[in-house]
Structure formats: C-alpha cells, structure tokens
Design a protein around this motif. Structure first.
Motif, short mmCIF file in Angstrom:
data_model
loop_
_atom_site.label_atom_id
_atom_site.label_comp_id
_atom_site.label_asym_id
_atom_site.label_seq_id
_atom_site.Cartn_x
_atom_site.Cartn_y
_atom_site.Cartn_z
N THR A 150 0.85 -1.19 0.00
CA THR A 150 0.00 0.00 0.00
C THR A 150 0.88 1.24 0.00
O THR A 150 1.82 1.34 0.80
CB THR A 150 -0.92 0.01 1.23
OG1 THR A 150 -1.72 -1.18 1.20
CG2 THR A 150 -1.84 1.22 1.23
N ASN A 152 0.71 5.52 0.02
CA ASN A 152 -0.15 6.69 0.21
C ASN A 152 0.17 7.76 -0.83
O ASN A 152 1.33 8.08 -1.03
CB ASN A 152 0.01 7.27 1.62
CG ASN A 152 -1.18 8.14 1.99
OD1 ASN A 152 -2.31 7.65 2.04
ND2 ASN A 152 -0.96 9.42 2.21
N ALA A 164 -7.77 10.51 -9.40
CA ALA A 164 -7.74 9.05 -9.23
C ALA A 164 -6.37 8.50 -9.60
O ALA A 164 -5.66 9.08 -10.44
CB ALA A 164 -8.81 8.40 -10.10
N THR A 166 -4.55 5.03 -11.14
CA THR A 166 -4.77 3.73 -11.76
C THR A 166 -3.53 2.87 -11.58
O THR A 166 -2.40 3.35 -11.70
CB THR A 166 -5.07 3.84 -13.27
OG1 THR A 166 -3.92 4.39 -13.94
CG2 THR A 166 -6.28 4.71 -13.54
N THR A 170 -6.93 -0.90 -12.67
CA THR A 170 -7.68 -0.73 -11.42
C THR A 170 -7.64 0.73 -10.98
O THR A 170 -6.57 1.31 -10.84
CB THR A 170 -7.07 -1.62 -10.32
OG1 THR A 170 -7.06 -2.98 -10.77
CG2 THR A 170 -7.87 -1.52 -9.02
N TRP A 171 -8.84 1.31 -10.79
CA TRP A 171 -8.96 2.71 -10.41
C TRP A 171 -9.19 2.87 -8.91
O TRP A 171 -9.99 2.14 -8.33
CB TRP A 171 -10.14 3.37 -11.15
CG TRP A 171 -9.87 3.60 -12.60
CD1 TRP A 171 -9.81 2.66 -13.59
CD2 TRP A 171 -9.62 4.85 -13.23
NE1 TRP A 171 -9.52 3.24 -14.80
CE2 TRP A 171 -9.42 4.60 -14.61
CE3 TRP A 171 -9.57 6.17 -12.77
CZ2 TRP A 171 -9.15 5.61 -15.53
CZ3 TRP A 171 -9.30 7.19 -13.68
CH2 TRP A 171 -9.09 6.91 -15.05
N THR A 172 -8.50 3.84 -8.30
CA THR A 172 -8.72 4.21 -6.90
C THR A 172 -8.94 5.72 -6.84
O THR A 172 -8.05 6.49 -7.24
CB THR A 172 -7.52 3.83 -6.02
OG1 THR A 172 -7.26 2.42 -6.14
CG2 THR A 172 -7.78 4.18 -4.56
N GLN A 173 -10.10 6.15 -6.36
CA GLN A 173 -10.37 7.58 -6.23
C GLN A 173 -9.70 8.12 -4.96
O GLN A 173 -9.79 7.51 -3.89
CB GLN A 173 -11.89 7.83 -6.16
CG GLN A 173 -12.65 7.45 -7.42
CD GLN A 173 -12.38 8.41 -8.58
OE1 GLN A 173 -12.05 9.57 -8.38
NE2 GLN A 173 -12.54 7.91 -9.80
N LEU A 174 -9.04 9.27 -5.10
CA LEU A 174 -8.47 9.94 -3.92
C LEU A 174 -9.52 10.88 -3.32
O LEU A 174 -10.44 11.31 -4.01
CB LEU A 174 -7.21 10.71 -4.31
CG LEU A 174 -6.07 9.90 -4.95
CD1 LEU A 174 -4.84 10.77 -5.14
CD2 LEU A 174 -5.71 8.68 -4.10
N GLY A 184 -4.92 9.59 -0.43
CA GLY A 184 -5.53 8.31 -0.10
C GLY A 184 -4.57 7.16 -0.34
O GLY A 184 -3.58 7.30 -1.06
N VAL A 186 -3.33 3.56 -1.85
CA VAL A 186 -3.52 2.83 -3.12
C VAL A 186 -2.73 1.52 -3.04
O VAL A 186 -1.57 1.51 -2.64
CB VAL A 186 -3.03 3.66 -4.33
CG1 VAL A 186 -3.18 2.87 -5.62
CG2 VAL A 186 -3.79 4.99 -4.41
N GLN A 187 -3.37 0.43 -3.42
CA GLN A 187 -2.72 -0.88 -3.43
C GLN A 187 -1.90 -1.00 -4.72
O GLN A 187 -2.45 -0.92 -5.82
CB GLN A 187 -3.76 -2.00 -3.35
CG GLN A 187 -3.18 -3.39 -3.13
CD GLN A 187 -2.50 -3.52 -1.77
OE1 GLN A 187 -2.90 -2.90 -0.80
NE2 GLN A 187 -1.45 -4.33 -1.72
#
Length: 215
Positions: A150, A152, A164, A166, A170-174, A184, A186-187
């Motif tokens: 993970t 940050n 976001a 990617t 795979t999308w991660t929204q901040l 945020g 993110v993996q």
C-alpha cells in the motif's frame, strides 16, 4: 574530474529569465558543489509560468531527465535532482508564461553541478505530463519501489473535480482533504503502470494523466 568547458554566457540567467519575472531562491550561484547526489533547486515566480528542465551528465553527455522532478507550490518552482554518479552535471531550466500558447519553452537558467559523492541509490521519478506543470505539487510518493504493498498518495491539483490513481486497469479515487489537496492509500502490484489522473469537470469519465510511474 576536470571541470567541463562551457560556452561564454552559458551559466546563470539567460535573457528571458528576468523578462518572465523569475528569480533564484535556493541557489543564487549557478555553480553548485554538492556532497550528496540529491538536491532541490528552487525559483520564485513573479507570474504563473510553465516550467521544465533537463539534466545532462557532462562526461557521457547522457540525458538523466528521468532523475529530475519539477513541481510548483504557490509562487515557488522546485526541481528535485538525483545524480547517479559523482561528476559534473548540467541542469538546464526552461520556462514560458502560462498565458503564452507557444509549444516551445526557451532556456532561462543554466546550472553546473559538481556532485562529489553519490551515497544514495537513484530511482526514476514519474513522467510528468503537460497539465502537471500548471501548479501541481506532489507530497508523496516521489518514487515507488517495485513490489506489492500500500502506497499513500498526496498531491495538490488546482481546479480538480476528481483525482484518481490507476494501477494497470484498477482505479482508486483519492479524497479531497481541502485546499486542492487530494490523498488516499492505493494498493500497488509489482511490475505495474501506475498513473495519477485528474478530472476537471464536464464529462465524469474524462480524465487527463498527470504523472506516470513505470514499475
């Protein structure tokens, strides 16, 4: 290692430097001696400017611009420089007022850095796309190790409606934590293409890439 010969007038401010209302902040002398292989060079902007730069090893003429990271915070432009080996490097700064639509940024300042020691392992910075250079600032991560885990993310992105990350597809929204700051966890997976992306409003699905890490 002997100091390289440079053309007359090469070092220091070039004609457009004062015209674009730029001034040195951290290093007023264009010849820098560093006993470490990572330094940060800062300029103050008297008006909004787009900036970029390149880093050339003098002995090999190799371009190490992937070890140069540019960002803005308020009226300060920051260049984080990593040098892989001891020796002399040319740090060449380019700028253009944001109001100028021209695609070519003229050279505005040149440094000669004498790196006497290289104690730190260097790791490429993310590729910076055009919109990154219009007022964005990255708190973390400046680099990403190539392993699973993970990480940050925290960045200032002016005027963003959404930000976001990617990791491949795979999308991660901040989350917005105020004052244009987005952050945020993110993996990250090994051997991934990781991008930081912004949506400025309008179409919800339309994002522009700001930064790209290749693990």
């Amino acid at each position: 290692m002997s100091k390289p010969e440079l053309p007359r007038g090469y070092l220091g401010p070039q004609p457009k430097f004062s015209e674009f209302k730029l001034s040195t902040l951290s290093h007023n002398d264009p010849e820098i001696t560093a006993d470490t292989n990572e330094i940060e060079v800062k300029f103050r902007m008297g008006q909004p400017v787009k900036v970029t730069g390149n880093l050339i090893e003098c002995s090999s003429t190799k371009d190490y611009s992937n070890l140069l990271f540019t960002q803005n915070q308020g009226d300060v432009v920051s260049y984080i420089v990593q040098m892989p080996n001891p020796g002399y490097y040319k740090l060449q700064i380019y700028a253009l007022p944001v109001s100028d639509e021209s695609k070519t940024l003229p050279g505005v300042y040149n440094y000669l850095i004498n790196c006497t020691r290289a104690p730190k392992a260097v790791q490429p910075f993310p590729k910076q796309y055009a919109q990154w250079k219009e007022g964005c600032y990255l708190y973390e991560p400046l680099t990403i190790a190539n392993n699973n885990g993970t990480v940050n993310f925290k960045a200032t992105v002016p005027n963003a409606k959404a930000v976001a990350v990617t990791v491949n597809d795979t999308w991660t929204q901040l989350k917005n934590s105020g004052s244009d700051v987005w952050e945020g966890p993110v993996q990250i997976t090994k051997d991934s293409r990781v991008t930081l992306n912004v949506n400025y409003g309008g179409e919800e699905t339309k994002y522009s890439t700001l930064l790209e890490y290749n693990l």
